[in-house]
Design a protein around this motif. Sequence first.
Motif, PDB file in Angstrom:
ATOM      1  N   VAL A 186      30.585  16.424  35.710  1.00 19.53           N
ATOM      2  CA  VAL A 186      30.242  15.861  34.399  1.00 19.53           C
ATOM      3  C   VAL A 186      31.094  14.627  34.126  1.00 19.53           C
ATOM      4  N   LEU A 187      32.383  14.718  34.476  1.00 16.81           N
ATOM      5  CA  LEU A 187      33.261  13.577  34.216  1.00 16.81           C
ATOM      6  C   LEU A 187      32.831  12.357  35.035  1.00 16.81           C
ATOM      7  N   ARG A 188      32.272  12.617  36.218  1.00 21.50           N
ATOM      8  CA  ARG A 188      31.795  11.505  37.047  1.00 21.50           C
ATOM      9  C   ARG A 188      30.662  10.766  36.327  1.00 21.50           C
ATOM     10  N   PHE A 189      29.836  11.552  35.660  1.00 22.48           N
ATOM     11  CA  PHE A 189      28.767  10.918  34.864  1.00 22.48           C
ATOM     12  C   PHE A 189      29.368  10.088  33.732  1.00 22.48           C
ATOM     13  N   PHE A 190      30.378  10.664  33.053  1.00 19.27           N
ATOM     14  CA  PHE A 190      31.031   9.913  31.978  1.00 19.27           C
ATOM     15  C   PHE A 190      31.635   8.630  32.518  1.00 19.27           C
ATOM     16  N   GLN A 191      32.193   8.717  33.715  1.00 21.36           N
ATOM     17  CA  GLN A 191      32.826   7.529  34.281  1.00 21.36           C
ATOM     18  C   GLN A 191      31.779   6.450  34.519  1.00 21.36           C
ATOM     19  N   LYS A 192      30.622   6.877  34.965  1.00 21.04           N
ATOM     20  CA  LYS A 192      29.562   5.908  35.221  1.00 21.04           C
ATOM     21  C   LYS A 192      29.077   5.276  33.910  1.00 21.04           C
ATOM     22  N   VAL A 193      29.013   6.082  32.865  1.00 19.22           N
ATOM     23  CA  VAL A 193      28.491   5.572  31.597  1.00 19.22           C
ATOM     24  C   VAL A 193      29.546   4.772  30.844  1.00 19.22           C
ATOM     25  N   THR A 194      30.754   5.313  30.741  1.00 19.28           N
ATOM     26  CA  THR A 194      31.754   4.703  29.859  1.00 19.28           C
ATOM     27  C   THR A 194      32.819   3.927  30.617  1.00 19.28           C
ATOM     28  N   GLY A 195      32.932   4.154  31.923  1.00 21.72           N
ATOM     29  CA  GLY A 195      33.973   3.479  32.686  1.00 21.72           C
ATOM     30  C   GLY A 195      35.229   4.319  32.840  1.00 21.72           C
ATOM     31  N   LEU A 196      35.329   5.403  32.079  1.00 21.96           N
ATOM     32  CA  LEU A 196      36.536   6.232  32.140  1.00 21.96           C
ATOM     33  C   LEU A 196      36.167   7.701  32.239  1.00 21.96           C
ATOM     34  N   ARG A 197      37.020   8.475  32.880  1.00 27.49           N
ATOM     35  CA  ARG A 197      36.771   9.911  32.964  1.00 27.49           C
ATOM     36  C   ARG A 197      37.070  10.592  31.636  1.00 27.49           C
ATOM     37  N   MET A 198      38.129  10.141  30.995  1.00 23.33           N
ATOM     38  CA  MET A 198      38.535  10.731  29.722  1.00 23.33           C
ATOM     39  C   MET A 198      38.924   9.588  28.781  1.00 23.33           C
ATOM     40  N   ASN A 199      39.142   9.928  27.506  1.00 28.70           N
ATOM     41  CA  ASN A 199      39.584   8.937  26.519  1.00 28.70           C
ATOM     42  C   ASN A 199      38.697   7.700  26.548  1.00 28.70           C
ATOM     43  N   HIS A 200      37.422   7.912  26.310  1.00 26.65           N
ATOM     44  CA  HIS A 200      36.440   6.868  26.583  1.00 26.65           C
ATOM     45  C   HIS A 200      36.436   5.724  25.572  1.00 26.65           C
ATOM     46  N   ASN A 201      36.646   6.032  24.282  1.00 29.36           N
ATOM     47  CA  ASN A 201      36.413   5.053  23.225  1.00 29.36           C
ATOM     48  C   ASN A 201      35.018   4.450  23.379  1.00 29.36           C
ATOM     49  N   PHE A 202      34.036   5.290  23.529  1.00 30.20           N
ATOM     50  CA  PHE A 202      32.669   4.837  23.798  1.00 30.20           C
ATOM     51  C   PHE A 202      31.819   4.931  22.539  1.00 30.20           C
TER      52      PHE A 202
END
Lengths: 439, 175
Positions: A186-202
């Motif tokens: 799931v975090l890999r998906f977040f990384q693709k969308v937001t650029g970060l695994r955590m603490n996205h500020n998206f």
Amino acid sequence: MTLISDEGAQELRPRSELTASELLREVASVLRLSEAEAAKLGDLPEDPDEDQTMVINMGPSHPSTHGVLRLMLELQGETVLRCKPIIGYLHTGMEKTGEQLTFMQGGTNVTRMDYASPLNNELVFSMATEKLLGIDGDIPERAQWMRMLLSELNRMSSHLLFMATNGMDLGAVSMMIYGWREREEVLRFFQKVTGLRMNHNFVRPGGLAADLPPGWRDDVLRILDMLPERLEEYDTLMTGQPIWRERLQGVGVITPSEALALGATGPILRSTGVEWDLRRHDPYLRYDEVEFDLIVGSYGDAFDRYAIRLNEIRESMRIVRQILDLMPEGDYRIQDKKVTPPPRARIDESMEALIHHFKIFTEGFKVPEGEVYVAIESPRGEIGCYIASDGSPTPYRMHVRAPSFVNIQCLPHMMRSGLVADAVAVISSVDPVLGEVDR
Amino acid sequence: MADTPDETIEESSELAEVPEPEMFGCPMTDSRGQLVLHVDRDRYLDVAKQLADEGYAMCVDLTAVDYSEHMERPLPSSVTAERFEVVVNLLDITHRRRIRLRVQVPEGDAKVATLFDLHPGTEAMEREVFDMFGIEFDGHPDPSRILMPEDWNGYPLRKDFQVGTIPVQFKGAAS
């Protein structure tokens, strides 16, 4: 006076130093019950002699405390008589920092509170800001559905993390690897969308930082296709196992009235049989347009809380599937020049756009005077954001109602007259994130 | 609100049209569609009890604001602005509604009654408010600091507590 360490009045005081009424009062305070209620309990242990009890420290650096939580336990043999959580070891003054940052920058701050579900933190902060601005009704449809998609995926990643840590705490060590593995997907998906695994500020006031990347649908589908099978594995590994059940069933029991009195929300409240989920009962975003079931327990024990979270992953997957079908086209943020920076391409060709961009990122946008409290359902319970604005670009006061901070008050209650060996199971089932407890 | 005899009829009828909304004798306002009750400090516990009987049985949040740099905030006419405000968010699960209490707390006597006996869940929140603002809660069973160290001086979330006042020391740097 024998102090156990240097935190003074915050600590559990030795029994010998307390008069009977003080003890009752302290027991009541540690139990988070009123004196009158505590007296009614009737089963308070007969004052044991000082040499029969022992006060031990658990933490602040203990692998099963999920961070830096310190518990002082008064034991008689293996039985926990009193317990007091001592917190603050991770306190970094984030609410004070929130007063220095503009509404534009605030997301970077709040996202670091509950680091296991950062997108929900950003969401509640953005929603509070939008309500103050009066634009909460004008957020584009696509932004709302994107927020829902991210929020549900975040719930899944947070609960998968819980599966990992809960397994590890109780000795199913291989579960730790499995839980982290699935969460990583799931975090890999977040990384693709937001650029970060955590603490996205998206998630930002007015919408989101960017649109979903090409191919996002396939990525989500891959997660959705992979997970059910893995969750079946969890069932085989844990849910059906007699050892697992022995370890969790009947441990850390809490009743509905106690949970309500203590202000507990989320899986803790639902484990007692109280149907309360803000997604259903106070719908925000577009939760009233998707179908999902509320998972409710009946015994209020650690096993119920485990089962609720496991099945909430399944419900979240069901919601995500519907979101895939219903995701509309359109803007991912509000086209309101007051809060939205101009598109990158405009900056190259227009002086006004450049000035606008510069002003919005240096000064921020002014938010009308007022105060609001907005609450949403985070994986841990009700996360609320109270913002008071004085009309300037920074919040006058920004307070986050952290579900873990309130839920942790249940610990003394759940542990009372339990075994010290079950303490770990109880902490784990509350699933506190200490970054959010201490802020 | 006694009508003075020399008031014109028009004026008094205007007044009658917009009575200040209230609940339990406390002025009630609407903040972005949310219900806010401005409670007098002496009646705070009383009103909270009455609200609990009305169904607001869960206290979800208790916090405070230091308004020392923003004293001219909008308040109902019958409420005098004080430096601190204790803000309590109550929830009614049965009827799915929320209400917010705002209690004015003067700087010289920063003390309010505790909600602990009514809502035991406010225990940690009240300690946090005490820790961060120095507001005392009368009758609280464990009035100690919760987030800051026990020997900390000052109350960090007060507006006059400046950030960055602790000198940063660099090891080995020339002083």
